[in-house]
Design a protein around this motif. Structure first.
Motif, short mmCIF file in Angstrom:
data_model
loop_
_atom_site.label_atom_id
_atom_site.label_comp_id
_atom_site.label_asym_id
_atom_site.label_seq_id
_atom_site.Cartn_x
_atom_site.Cartn_y
_atom_site.Cartn_z
N LEU A 1 0.71 -1.11 0.04
CA LEU A 1 0.17 0.12 -0.05
C LEU A 1 1.08 1.33 -0.04
O LEU A 1 0.72 2.43 -0.84
N MET A 2 1.97 1.19 0.84
CA MET A 2 2.67 2.44 0.82
C MET A 2 3.60 2.63 -0.31
O MET A 2 3.87 3.69 -0.77
N GLU A 3 4.04 1.52 -1.16
CA GLU A 3 4.59 1.76 -2.38
C GLU A 3 3.77 2.26 -3.38
O GLU A 3 4.15 3.14 -4.14
N VAL A 4 2.55 1.93 -3.32
CA VAL A 4 1.54 2.55 -4.29
C VAL A 4 1.33 4.03 -4.12
O VAL A 4 1.30 4.90 -4.81
N TRP A 5 1.07 4.34 -2.66
CA TRP A 5 0.95 5.70 -2.61
C TRP A 5 2.20 6.59 -2.78
O TRP A 5 2.00 7.79 -3.10
N ASN A 6 3.30 6.02 -2.38
CA ASN A 6 4.39 6.81 -2.62
C ASN A 6 4.56 7.14 -4.24
O ASN A 6 5.05 8.12 -4.57
N LYS A 7 4.29 6.36 -5.04
CA LYS A 7 4.13 6.43 -6.50
C LYS A 7 2.87 7.56 -7.12
O LYS A 7 3.09 8.13 -7.93
N GLN A 8 1.80 7.23 -6.43
CA GLN A 8 0.68 8.07 -6.80
C GLN A 8 0.74 9.36 -6.41
O GLN A 8 0.31 10.56 -7.03
N ASP A 9 1.54 9.79 -5.35
CA ASP A 9 1.53 11.02 -4.57
C ASP A 9 3.03 11.26 -4.56
O ASP A 9 3.65 11.16 -3.58
N PRO A 10 3.52 12.09 -5.57
CA PRO A 10 5.32 12.39 -5.55
C PRO A 10 5.45 13.45 -4.38
O PRO A 10 4.51 13.96 -3.92
N VAL A 11 6.67 13.49 -4.08
CA VAL A 11 7.24 14.51 -3.10
C VAL A 11 6.81 15.83 -3.46
O VAL A 11 6.92 16.20 -4.61
N ASP A 12 6.40 16.63 -2.64
CA ASP A 12 5.94 17.86 -3.01
C ASP A 12 7.01 18.86 -2.21
O ASP A 12 7.79 18.63 -1.32
N ASN A 13 6.62 20.33 -2.47
CA ASN A 13 7.68 21.23 -1.87
C ASN A 13 7.60 21.25 -0.49
O ASN A 13 8.61 21.50 0.21
N TRP A 14 6.31 20.99 0.25
CA TRP A 14 6.04 21.39 1.67
C TRP A 14 7.00 20.19 2.34
O TRP A 14 7.71 20.40 3.29
N GLU A 15 7.00 18.86 1.75
CA GLU A 15 7.84 17.77 2.28
C GLU A 15 9.27 18.16 2.13
O GLU A 15 9.85 17.87 3.26
N ARG A 16 9.55 18.75 0.97
CA ARG A 16 11.05 19.04 1.23
C ARG A 16 11.37 20.06 2.15
O ARG A 16 12.61 19.98 2.88
N THR A 17 10.61 21.13 2.41
CA THR A 17 10.78 22.14 3.33
C THR A 17 10.80 21.73 4.73
O THR A 17 11.73 21.88 5.52
N LYS A 18 9.86 20.89 4.90
CA LYS A 18 9.88 20.34 6.47
C LYS A 18 11.14 19.35 6.72
O LYS A 18 11.58 19.43 7.72
N ASN A 19 11.38 18.65 5.59
CA ASN A 19 12.90 17.67 5.67
C ASN A 19 13.87 18.30 6.07
O ASN A 19 14.46 18.25 7.06
N LYS A 20 14.05 19.73 5.42
CA LYS A 20 15.19 20.50 5.60
C LYS A 20 15.25 21.18 7.08
O LYS A 20 16.01 21.23 7.80
N ARG A 21 13.61 21.59 7.61
CA ARG A 21 13.55 22.11 8.88
C ARG A 21 13.73 20.99 9.87
O ARG A 21 14.59 21.43 11.13
N VAL A 22 13.44 19.87 9.62
CA VAL A 22 13.88 18.63 10.80
C VAL A 22 15.34 18.43 10.88
O VAL A 22 15.70 18.08 11.96
N PHE A 23 15.88 18.47 9.72
CA PHE A 23 17.28 18.28 9.65
C PHE A 23 17.96 19.42 10.59
O PHE A 23 18.92 18.89 11.34
N LYS A 24 17.79 20.68 10.21
CA LYS A 24 18.42 21.71 11.13
C LYS A 24 18.14 21.35 12.87
O LYS A 24 18.92 21.96 13.59
N LEU A 25 16.76 21.03 13.20
CA LEU A 25 16.51 20.78 14.46
C LEU A 25 16.73 19.64 15.00
O LEU A 25 17.16 19.42 16.32
N GLN A 26 16.97 18.42 14.24
CA GLN A 26 17.03 16.99 14.71
C GLN A 26 18.25 16.42 14.18
O GLN A 26 18.93 15.61 14.79
N GLY A 27 18.79 17.10 13.05
CA GLY A 27 19.98 16.55 12.58
C GLY A 27 20.26 15.30 11.73
O GLY A 27 21.13 14.98 11.45
#
Length: 152
Positions: A119-145
């Motif tokens: 199910l997760m593999e299908v969802w991953n393909k159907q809904d590609p990474v968007d700008n919000w995910e990239r932004t959140k990922n960068k912010r979490v990196f800054k806080l969590q490392g």
């Protein structure tokens, strides 16, 4: 109208806690003093803002693939089927959910069932990474490392 929000674990604490010895000694309450559990529970890659009622109703139900019926939570496109213990998110966040599940599984060696992984593999393909995910990922990196490597 102001909607009260809280932080929700996308992968429920039950899913990752049950693999720890402390979980068998009293669940989440018993794991509060376990360092591994505390790291997993506070991992910002697995946390998203949620309406409290939706978070509480979803509990530790598994996600399912059908589209949610709008109306259970006003205009919020999310449905909880209490009878079969399933939660139905809107299509625009299904890939986000999948990448969080992949991250948690990879980072903490959490087993996903074959059905859940498919199910997760299908969802991953159907809904590609968007700008919000990239932004959140960068912010979490800054806080969590660390980053969610499934977000590219």
């Amino acid at each position: 109208m102001i909607e009260l929000k809280e932080w929700e674990h996308v992968m429920p604490a039950h899913n990752f806690g049950r693999y720890l010895p402390c979980w068998n000694k009293g669940g989440r309450k018993a794991c509060r003093r376990d360092n591994t559990f505390r790291v997993m529970e506070s991992d910002m890659h697995n946390l998203v803002p949620s309406i409290g009622e939706v978070n509480g109703d979803r509990s530790n139900y598994r996600f399912a693939n059908d589209y949610p019926k709008v109306g259970q939570y006003g205009n919020c496109e999310f449905e909880v089927n209490f009878k079969i213990k399933r939660a139905y998110p809107k299509k625009e966040i299904k890939g986000d959910i999948a990448r969080i599940y992949f991250y948690m599984s990879d980072k903490y060696n959490i087993k996903l069932s074959k059905q859940e992984r498919r199910l997760m593999e299908v969802w991953n393909k159907q809904d590609p990474v968007d700008n919000w995910e990239r932004t959140k990922n960068k912010r979490v990196f800054k806080l969590q490392g660390n980053i969610n490597k499934f977000i590219k």
